[in-house]
Write a protein that holds these residues in place. Structure first.
Motif, PDB file in Angstrom:
ATOM      1  N   GLN A 181      45.725  14.982  10.973  1.00  0.00           N
ATOM      2  CA  GLN A 181      45.421  16.387  11.247  1.00  0.00           C
ATOM      3  C   GLN A 181      46.527  17.317  10.752  1.00  0.00           C
ATOM      4  OE1 GLN A 181      44.716  16.743  15.464  1.00  0.00           O
ATOM      5  NE2 GLN A 181      42.947  15.353  15.417  1.00  0.00           N
ATOM      6  N   CYS A 182      47.750  16.769  10.709  1.00  0.00           N
ATOM      7  CA  CYS A 182      48.900  17.564  10.253  1.00  0.00           C
ATOM      8  C   CYS A 182      48.996  17.618   8.728  1.00  0.00           C
ATOM      9  CB  CYS A 182      50.195  16.982  10.812  1.00  0.00           C
ATOM     10  SG  CYS A 182      50.375  17.168  12.595  1.00  0.00           S
ATOM     11  N   VAL A 207      55.670  16.658  16.812  1.00  0.00           N
ATOM     12  CA  VAL A 207      54.879  17.577  15.999  1.00  0.00           C
ATOM     13  C   VAL A 207      55.106  19.013  16.446  1.00  0.00           C
ATOM     14  CG1 VAL A 207      52.512  18.311  15.460  1.00  0.00           C
ATOM     15  CG2 VAL A 207      53.125  15.888  15.366  1.00  0.00           C
ATOM     16  N   GLU A 211      56.821  22.203  14.340  1.00  0.00           N
ATOM     17  CA  GLU A 211      56.181  23.505  14.172  1.00  0.00           C
ATOM     18  C   GLU A 211      57.101  24.633  14.634  1.00  0.00           C
ATOM     19  OE1 GLU A 211      51.453  23.084  14.497  1.00  0.00           O
ATOM     20  OE2 GLU A 211      52.494  22.495  16.335  1.00  0.00           O
ATOM     21  N   ARG A 217      51.722  23.250   9.905  1.00  0.00           N
ATOM     22  CA  ARG A 217      51.032  22.018   9.533  1.00  0.00           C
ATOM     23  C   ARG A 217      50.305  22.216   8.196  1.00  0.00           C
ATOM     24  NH1 ARG A 217      47.862  19.690  14.867  1.00  0.00           N
ATOM     25  NH2 ARG A 217      49.527  19.958  16.412  1.00  0.00           N
ATOM     26  N   ASN A 218      49.976  21.099   7.588  1.00  0.00           N
ATOM     27  CA  ASN A 218      49.227  21.107   6.327  1.00  0.00           C
ATOM     28  C   ASN A 218      49.957  21.836   5.204  1.00  0.00           C
ATOM     29  OD1 ASN A 218      46.628  19.749   7.131  1.00  0.00           O
ATOM     30  ND2 ASN A 218      46.619  21.452   8.598  1.00  0.00           N
ATOM     31  N   PHE A 222      55.972  20.296   5.869  1.00  0.00           N
ATOM     32  CA  PHE A 222      55.820  19.814   7.244  1.00  0.00           C
ATOM     33  C   PHE A 222      56.251  18.361   7.385  1.00  0.00           C
ATOM     34  CE2 PHE A 222      53.594  18.145  10.949  1.00  0.00           C
ATOM     35  CZ  PHE A 222      53.961  19.075  11.904  1.00  0.00           C
ATOM     36  N   LEU A 226      58.891  17.091  10.148  1.00  0.00           N
ATOM     37  CA  LEU A 226      58.548  16.058  11.133  1.00  0.00           C
ATOM     38  C   LEU A 226      59.508  14.881  11.042  1.00  0.00           C
ATOM     39  CD1 LEU A 226      56.576  15.144  13.325  1.00  0.00           C
ATOM     40  CD2 LEU A 226      55.126  14.181  11.521  1.00  0.00           C
TER      41      LEU A 226
END
Length: 372
Positions: A181-182, A207, A211, A217-218, A222, A226
């Motif tokens: 999803q990230c 996560v 942020e 994210r994406n 990122f 992370l």
């Protein structure tokens, strides 16, 4: 009965005649034959003496080399490399205690059935040798092969996290879903394989912390954010940010921008950061604002990239062979091959030995010791 007992004992002595080990304090006439596990591991399996000393504890119950010989014969005959077997046995010496017919043969066939070749099984055995005694690991291999798409990524993930196959998929799947999803790709997941085995609550915290660094994210950055949070621990990020701010002597806004552009600078040690910053400001003459707007420059090796390139660009400038306004960051970002093509090769005839001198500098020799 006594005659039968003597007959059985004579048969045992014939099958396993006593031998005298060079380090033994007993004599062949008074001691029964024993399986010299350490010697076997070194001579037959290829372990180092230190590895053998540790691994032999798992073979203390063996009385003869019969079963280990059968295991080695089967696995080498199936196509496993001796080097991989040695690495696997060092990790899991109990592999030599497996039953060939009941355990190794059916498990090896099962692994072949999911699409791995003998060579690939050999490579996995060097990392996760207990795969033959844990059937659940085989189904997990199938899961990760499907997820990652190829064996090389699976092998990479297992090298980073050898215990990955020992982790239940019920724990792994929530972490995997969150990472995807990230915006992480399959190759990213292989890199972050340790996170797959972490408690889901902990991964969510990491996560969220990434942020908070201002990296959405994406985005391409990122993953770096992370990874930095994972390496440092989310509880230590605040202290690291304060340290960077003090080291740079910059504002909070300037530091935040630098971290968003290159979150990997959070993983640079204080000592390396200070030395690199001093070199860039004093030797190269760069302004702090220039550096903060190009933070990846802080991650390059001082000895193998920054110093050699600065030194050789200055040589070219001094001899009138390069423009005075060469952007240092642009020159540093070039790959080794492209830097040589652009700055070294065109001037090798004019300055004999330039290419060799640059290669020596990149290999660790101090540029100022090189005479051109």
């Amino acid at each position: 009965m006594l005659r039968l007992r003597n007959h059985l004992l004579s048969g045992v002595r014939a099958a396993f005649p006593p031998h005298h080990h060079p380090f033994s304090t007993t004599t062949p006439a008074t001691s029964p034959a024993r399986f010299a596990a350490e010697e076997y591991l070194v001579v037959t399996c290829g372990l180092t003496p230190a590895q053998a000393a540790k691994a032999s504890k798992g073979l203390a119950h063996l009385k003869s080399p019969a079963n280990p010989d059968a295991v080695l014969s089967f696995l080498t005959g199936a196509g496993l490399a001796k080097e991989d077997l040695a690495a696997g046995i060092a990790r899991f010496p109990q592999l030599l205690c497996c039953k060939v017919d009941k355990t190794l043969t059916p498990r090896f066939a099962k692994i072949l059935s999911i699409g791995l070749s003998p060579t690939q099984i050999s490579r996995i055995t060097s990392i996760v040798p207990n795969i033959f005694v844990a059937p659940s690991m085989i189904s997990r291999i199938q899961f990760y092969l499907s997820l990652l798409g190829n064996f090389d990524l699976l092998h990479f993930a297992l090298k980073r996290t050898p215990y990955l196959l020992g982790q239940k998929l019920e724990l792994v799947k929530p972490n995997l879903a969150l990472l995807l999803q990230c915006g992480l790709t399959a190759s990213d997941v292989a890199l972050f394989s340790k996170l797959l085995t972490t408690k889901p609550e902990r991964v969510k915290e990491l996560v969220a912390c990434a942020e908070k660094l201002g990296v959405p994210r994406n985005t391409g950055m990122f993953k770096g954010a992370l990874w930095a949070v994972h390496c440092l621990g989310h509880d230590s990020i605040g202290a690291k940010m304060d340290l960077l701010k003090a080291t740079f002597g910059c504002s909070e806004a300037e530091l935040a921008l630098a971290v968003r552009r290159a979150p990997q600078i959070l993983r640079i040690s204080e000592g390396k950061l200070s030395r690199t910053l001093k070199f860039l400001k004093v030797d190269v003459g760069l302004k702090l604002q220039y550096i903060l707007l190009r933070p990846p420059i802080l991650g390059y090796s001082l000895q193998r990239r920054l110093i050699p390139r600065h030194y050789f660009i200055n040589i070219l400038k001094a001899k009138g062979l390069a423009k005075e306004n060469i952007d240092f960051y642009s020159a540093v970002c070039l790959t080794e091959e492209k830097f040589v093509q652009r700055f070294i090769d065109p001037h090798s005839k004019t300055i004999p030995g330039l290419a060799d001198a640059y290669a020596a500098a990149c290999a660790g020799k101090r540029p100022h010791d090189i005479i051109l």
